[in-house]
Design a protein around this motif. Structure first.
Motif, PDB file in Angstrom:
ATOM      1  N   ARG A 182      52.412  44.778  21.614  1.00 44.01           N
ATOM      2  CA  ARG A 182      51.263  45.669  21.853  1.00 44.01           C
ATOM      3  C   ARG A 182      50.007  44.818  21.981  1.00 44.01           C
ATOM      4  N   PRO A 183      49.418  44.722  23.185  1.00 47.72           N
ATOM      5  CA  PRO A 183      48.162  43.980  23.335  1.00 47.72           C
ATOM      6  C   PRO A 183      47.034  44.664  22.563  1.00 47.72           C
ATOM      7  N   PHE A 184      46.171  43.897  21.975  1.00 46.00           N
ATOM      8  CA  PHE A 184      45.026  44.444  21.259  1.00 46.00           C
ATOM      9  C   PHE A 184      43.983  44.943  22.265  1.00 46.00           C
ATOM     10  N   ASP A 185      43.078  45.766  21.778  1.00 43.88           N
ATOM     11  CA  ASP A 185      42.015  46.295  22.635  1.00 43.88           C
ATOM     12  C   ASP A 185      41.238  45.148  23.286  1.00 43.88           C
ATOM     13  N   GLY A 186      41.012  45.286  24.574  1.00 45.03           N
ATOM     14  CA  GLY A 186      40.286  44.263  25.317  1.00 45.03           C
ATOM     15  C   GLY A 186      41.156  43.162  25.868  1.00 45.03           C
ATOM     16  N   HIS A 187      42.460  43.232  25.604  1.00 44.20           N
ATOM     17  CA  HIS A 187      43.372  42.203  26.105  1.00 44.20           C
ATOM     18  C   HIS A 187      44.428  42.851  26.986  1.00 44.20           C
ATOM     19  N   ASP A 188      44.769  42.171  28.043  1.00 38.56           N
ATOM     20  CA  ASP A 188      45.651  42.714  29.065  1.00 38.56           C
ATOM     21  C   ASP A 188      47.077  42.194  28.876  1.00 38.56           C
ATOM     22  N   LEU A 189      48.051  43.084  29.081  1.00 38.64           N
ATOM     23  CA  LEU A 189      49.448  42.705  28.935  1.00 38.64           C
ATOM     24  C   LEU A 189      49.832  41.602  29.914  1.00 38.64           C
ATOM     25  N   SER A 190      49.399  41.731  31.158  1.00 35.80           N
ATOM     26  CA  SER A 190      49.743  40.717  32.162  1.00 35.80           C
ATOM     27  C   SER A 190      49.185  39.349  31.788  1.00 35.80           C
ATOM     28  N   ALA A 191      47.961  39.335  31.250  1.00 32.02           N
ATOM     29  CA  ALA A 191      47.359  38.063  30.849  1.00 32.02           C
ATOM     30  C   ALA A 191      48.122  37.444  29.687  1.00 32.02           C
ATOM     31  N   TRP A 192      48.591  38.276  28.748  1.00 32.33           N
ATOM     32  CA  TRP A 192      49.355  37.763  27.610  1.00 32.33           C
ATOM     33  C   TRP A 192      50.663  37.141  28.088  1.00 32.33           C
ATOM     34  N   ILE A 193      51.361  37.841  28.986  1.00 33.04           N
ATOM     35  CA  ILE A 193      52.633  37.310  29.497  1.00 33.04           C
ATOM     36  C   ILE A 193      52.394  36.024  30.284  1.00 33.04           C
ATOM     37  N   ALA A 194      51.334  36.005  31.079  1.00 36.77           N
ATOM     38  CA  ALA A 194      51.024  34.799  31.863  1.00 36.77           C
ATOM     39  C   ALA A 194      50.762  33.610  30.944  1.00 36.77           C
ATOM     40  N   SER A 195      50.064  33.865  29.837  1.00 34.92           N
ATOM     41  CA  SER A 195      49.785  32.792  28.879  1.00 34.92           C
ATOM     42  C   SER A 195      51.071  32.274  28.255  1.00 34.92           C
ATOM     43  N   VAL A 196      51.966  33.189  27.872  1.00 36.73           N
ATOM     44  CA  VAL A 196      53.241  32.782  27.280  1.00 36.73           C
ATOM     45  C   VAL A 196      54.052  31.965  28.278  1.00 36.73           C
ATOM     46  N   LYS A 197      54.127  32.437  29.517  1.00 38.67           N
ATOM     47  CA  LYS A 197      54.901  31.712  30.532  1.00 38.67           C
ATOM     48  C   LYS A 197      54.312  30.327  30.788  1.00 38.67           C
ATOM     49  N   LYS A 198      53.002  30.260  30.853  1.00 39.32           N
ATOM     50  CA  LYS A 198      52.352  28.982  31.147  1.00 39.32           C
ATOM     51  C   LYS A 198      52.626  27.963  30.039  1.00 39.32           C
ATOM     52  N   HIS A 199      52.352  28.337  28.774  1.00 36.37           N
ATOM     53  CA  HIS A 199      52.491  27.381  27.683  1.00 36.37           C
ATOM     54  C   HIS A 199      53.945  27.004  27.441  1.00 36.37           C
ATOM     55  N   SER A 200      54.848  27.965  27.582  1.00 37.71           N
ATOM     56  CA  SER A 200      56.262  27.636  27.378  1.00 37.71           C
ATOM     57  C   SER A 200      56.782  26.753  28.512  1.00 37.71           C
ATOM     58  N   ALA A 201      56.350  27.025  29.742  1.00 34.47           N
ATOM     59  CA  ALA A 201      56.784  26.195  30.872  1.00 34.47           C
ATOM     60  C   ALA A 201      56.277  24.759  30.725  1.00 34.47           C
ATOM     61  N   LEU A 202      55.035  24.602  30.282  1.00 34.25           N
ATOM     62  CA  LEU A 202      54.500  23.254  30.075  1.00 34.25           C
ATOM     63  C   LEU A 202      55.312  22.509  29.020  1.00 34.25           C
ATOM     64  N   ALA A 203      55.635  23.204  27.923  1.00 40.63           N
ATOM     65  CA  ALA A 203      56.383  22.564  26.842  1.00 40.63           C
ATOM     66  C   ALA A 203      57.790  22.185  27.286  1.00 40.63           C
ATOM     67  N   VAL A 204      58.457  23.097  27.988  1.00 36.13           N
ATOM     68  CA  VAL A 204      59.824  22.827  28.428  1.00 36.13           C
ATOM     69  C   VAL A 204      59.845  21.713  29.480  1.00 36.13           C
ATOM     70  N   ASN A 205      58.913  21.770  30.428  1.00 34.08           N
ATOM     71  CA  ASN A 205      58.867  20.728  31.451  1.00 34.08           C
ATOM     72  C   ASN A 205      58.577  19.360  30.850  1.00 34.08           C
ATOM     73  N   LYS A 206      57.778  19.344  29.775  1.00 38.08           N
ATOM     74  CA  LYS A 206      57.501  18.071  29.105  1.00 38.08           C
ATOM     75  C   LYS A 206      58.779  17.517  28.488  1.00 38.08           C
ATOM     76  N   LEU A 207      59.569  18.396  27.856  1.00 39.34           N
ATOM     77  CA  LEU A 207      60.834  17.957  27.273  1.00 39.34           C
ATOM     78  C   LEU A 207      61.784  17.427  28.342  1.00 39.34           C
ATOM     79  N   ARG A 208      61.717  18.022  29.540  1.00 39.47           N
ATOM     80  CA  ARG A 208      62.622  17.622  30.626  1.00 39.47           C
ATOM     81  C   ARG A 208      62.039  16.518  31.501  1.00 39.47           C
ATOM     82  N   SER A 209      60.781  16.159  31.247  1.00 35.08           N
ATOM     83  CA  SER A 209      60.093  15.156  32.082  1.00 35.08           C
ATOM     84  C   SER A 209      60.112  15.575  33.543  1.00 35.08           C
ATOM     85  N   GLN A 210      59.738  16.832  33.781  1.00 34.51           N
ATOM     86  CA  GLN A 210      59.736  17.338  35.143  1.00 34.51           C
ATOM     87  C   GLN A 210      58.577  18.308  35.319  1.00 34.51           C
TER      88      GLN A 210
END
Length: 670
Positions: free
Chosen positions: A490-518
């Motif tokens: 549940r996004p808090f007031d003033g925060h958008d669901l799409s923005a939350w998902i985009a943030s999760v995808k971005k940070h997790s992708a950066l972390a995983v790509n770093k582990l894979r060196s790609q």
């Protein structure tokens, strides 16, 4: 420390000039001398202790207990080895626990340092103010058009600039867009570092020049400092020098942005090029200086080059060692840690507190934890139904859960009475339609591009999902599968669901790509989302999340999959319902019978647990119990470890990335 000071005074020798066993024997002799006097005094005072059971922490029986506790925790995955920042005492050269650090208010200074801007990592041509003006940089028009441009950082510790690996700016800062693509170059060192965006950075108030310090003792606080309500805003320049190896908050920023970590100090806090710093450039003039002397030298060199903008007095708190009373140095070090933040330790302790004394905002209520055995027993029956998208709601099947309405959940109907369809609520249509209602709780699924996530990579996805938990959104349930993720959020007031998902995808992708060196995309662009209408729907989505790993053959029971997490309030709701409908008492984690008198101390208990960090347990080099643990550089080398014999039954083997560690019991079972 006391013994070392005595030896230094009498013999002129430090502990580092002794073999460890020899120095420990000196400490033991000192203990025996004073223990006898103290015990005699206690007896004369009438203390009625069981003197036959008197113990000292270094006695053999205590050493055996320590090794046993270490082995059990190690085998349960509650002890790990990692390179992290510790509270380092540069005088006694040992790490300190947080409660061994004493905060003292000192008179310090803010130093405003200018970092020249260059065009890119490959093009070191200086950026001019006219270029920034054309890019829309506020205030650039008033500067000399062809003069080299710079950004001004402010710090109470200018000597740490030698380890800077980025300059950070708040993404809401009006200057951020104009700096896109430009880099900064560290004077003397010559290192080219990126300008990153992070909402941790304090924005200046009234456009004034000021500081954003890089130490917790210098004012790092809550996660977001975007507003100028922060008292440090009057000092802030809006630019933060990021030194991951010498500040805990900069370390966190570095982890989020995958920044290099450069340690520029030795164990005695002198500037050193032997501990990870290699691109020295013309900064060799600082090597060998104490941190205090290096501070003066850095300021003088910046001033001589016209790069010292200002110095302002500032009174602030600085951590000091309770032993040597020297200022603590955040220091990057390989240490062993006990994972006290694990739900099996901290969570269990929180749930022991009586319900009437628990705070709704404590980790004991909104924290996510692994599935309990009691809940597993309730949901391990087969017959999983996928949540339906019809208006009728899902049907309850085998192993059903009671209706669940945790704190913050508000049932919402995406089909208002009289409305022919939900088109009026349509937010966007890509490959799938996405509906939105402010304050709604949603069940979400997103998938990888076909790649499979390893166990370590799934850990990184969990961290990304929980990074904004309780700040931008409330996560009620989470399951990270090898190729997709389920989440109730549940996004808090003033925060958008799409923005939350985009943030999760971005940070997790950066972390995983770093582990894979790609590089490249990890997640599909689309997602499935569903507004949860009532408590029954909530329960069915929870059950679907729980059963998914079992149905996919990844585990035999829902409590065996460690990438499934539920909010504590969800656990409690199910456990309470189970107890109501069970003729026998249901065993649940935490007896919830702990009460404090006066009751206000319950909040102190909660706050202490809420703010725990994993405990460093390997901090005593010269004093403490030695634990035999063998290490190999790569997992496949585990069988080739030089052990005192073949691995006996019950040996504990843990793998951390590319490193394998083994703990054994001795022939006596210890």
């Amino acid at each position: 420390t006391v013994v070392e000071q005595r030896i230094l005074k009498e013999e002129g020798r430090r502990r580092t000039e002794f073999q460890r066993d020899e120095f420990v024997a000196r400490v033991q002799a000192w203990k025996d001398e004073y223990e006898a006097a103290i015990t005699d005094q206690l007896k004369k005072m009438g203390c009625s202790c069981d003197w036959e059971r008197q113990r000292f922490t270094m006695d053999d029986i205590c050493a055996r207990a320590v090794r046993e506790a270490f082995f059990r925790l190690f085998k349960d995955g509650l002890i790990y080895r990692g390179k992290r920042l510790v509270n380092w005492d540069p005088v006694t050269q040992t790490a300190l626990a947080d409660d061994e650090v004493e905060m003292e208010e000192v008179d310090g200074k803010f130093y405003y340092l200018r970092y020249p801007l260059i065009r890119s990592a490959t093009d070191h041509t200086p950026v001019t103010w006219s270029e920034l003006a054309r890019a829309g940089y506020p205030g650039a028009e008033g500067r000399g058009e062809d003069e080299p441009a710079f950004v001004t950082v402010a710090t109470t510790r200018p000597e740490t600039y030698l380890g800077d690996t980025a300059v950070a700016i708040n993404p809401n800062d009006p200057r951020a867009a104009a700096l896109q693509g430009f880099m900064a170059r560290l004077p003397l060192v010559g290192r080219v570092i990126p300008i990153i965006r992070d909402d941790f950075v304090v924005m200046p108030s009234g456009g004034g020049s000021g500081v954003r310090s890089e130490s917790e003792t210098e004012g790092h606080g809550s996660e977001s400092h975007a507003t100028t309500e922060d008292p440090k805003a009057k000092y802030a320049t809006g630019f933060l020098k990021v030194t991951p190896a010498h500040d805990p908050n900069d370390w966190a920023i570095g982890q989020r942005h995958n920044l290099p970590v450069i340690n520029v100090m030795a164990e005695d806090a002198s500037i050193s090029d032997k501990h990870g710093w290699s691109d020295i450039g013309d900064a060799h003039i600082f090597v060998g200086l104490s941190r205090e002397a290096a501070r003066e030298k850095v300021v003088a060199e910046f001033k001589a080059r016209g790069l010292l903008e200002d110095i302002r007095p500032y009174r602030h708190n600085v951590g000091h060692s309770y032993r040597s009373h020297a200022a603590i140095e955040p220091y990057l070090s390989d240490q062993w840690y006990c994972k006290v933040t694990d739900d099996r330790l901290r969570g269990f302790a929180q749930r022991a507190l009586a319900a009437e004394q628990r705070s709704p905002d404590s980790l004991g209520g909104t924290a996510l934890r692994a599935v309990s055995p009691a809940l597993a027993q309730r949901t391990n029956q087969s017959g999983t139904e996928a949540p339906h998208s019809s208006r009728g709601g899902p049907a309850l099947g085998a192993g059903f859960l009671p209706p669940i309405a945790p704190p913050g959940f508000v049932p919402m109907n995406p089909y208002p009475p009289g409305a022919p369809s939900a088109n009026s609520l349509m937010m966007q249509i890509r490959d799938l339609p996405h509906l939105t209602l402010p304050g709604a709780t949603c069940f979400i699924t997103w998938r990888t591009t076909g790649q499979k996530l390893s166990e370590t990579e799934r850990d990184e996805v969990v961290r990304a999902c929980l990074y904004r938990h309780n700040t931008r959104a409330q996560v009620y349930a989470l399951c990270v599968m090898p190729d997709h993720v389920h989440c109730i959020v549940r996004p808090f007031d003033g925060h958008d669901l799409s923005a939350w998902i985009a943030s999760v995808k971005k940070h997790s992708a950066l972390a995983v790509n770093k582990l894979r060196s790609q590089t490249g995309h990890l997640w599909q662009a689309e997602r499935f989302d569903h507004i949860i209408r009532d408590a029954q729907w909530f329960a069915q989505f929870v059950r679907y999340i729980l059963r998914n790993p079992v149905e996919e053959g990844l585990c035999a029971s829902v409590d065996q999959y460690r990438w499934t997490l539920l909010q504590d309030a969800v656990h409690l709701a199910i456990e309470e319902d189970t107890k109501k409908h069970s003729s026998e008492s249901c065993a649940t984690e935490g007896d919830r019978a702990l009460r404090f008198h006066p009751a206000r101390y319950a909040r102190t208990y909660e706050a202490w647990h809420d703010n725990l960090r994993d405990w460093c347990i390997s901090r005593q080099l010269w004093w403490g119990h030695r634990i035999p643990v063998w290490r190999a550089g790569a997992a496949e080398e585990a069988v080739n470890l030089e052990l005192p014999g073949p691995l006996p039954e019950g040996a504990a083997v843990l793998r951390y990335g590319s490193e394998t560690c083994v703990a054994l019991r001795d022939p006596d079972g210890a």
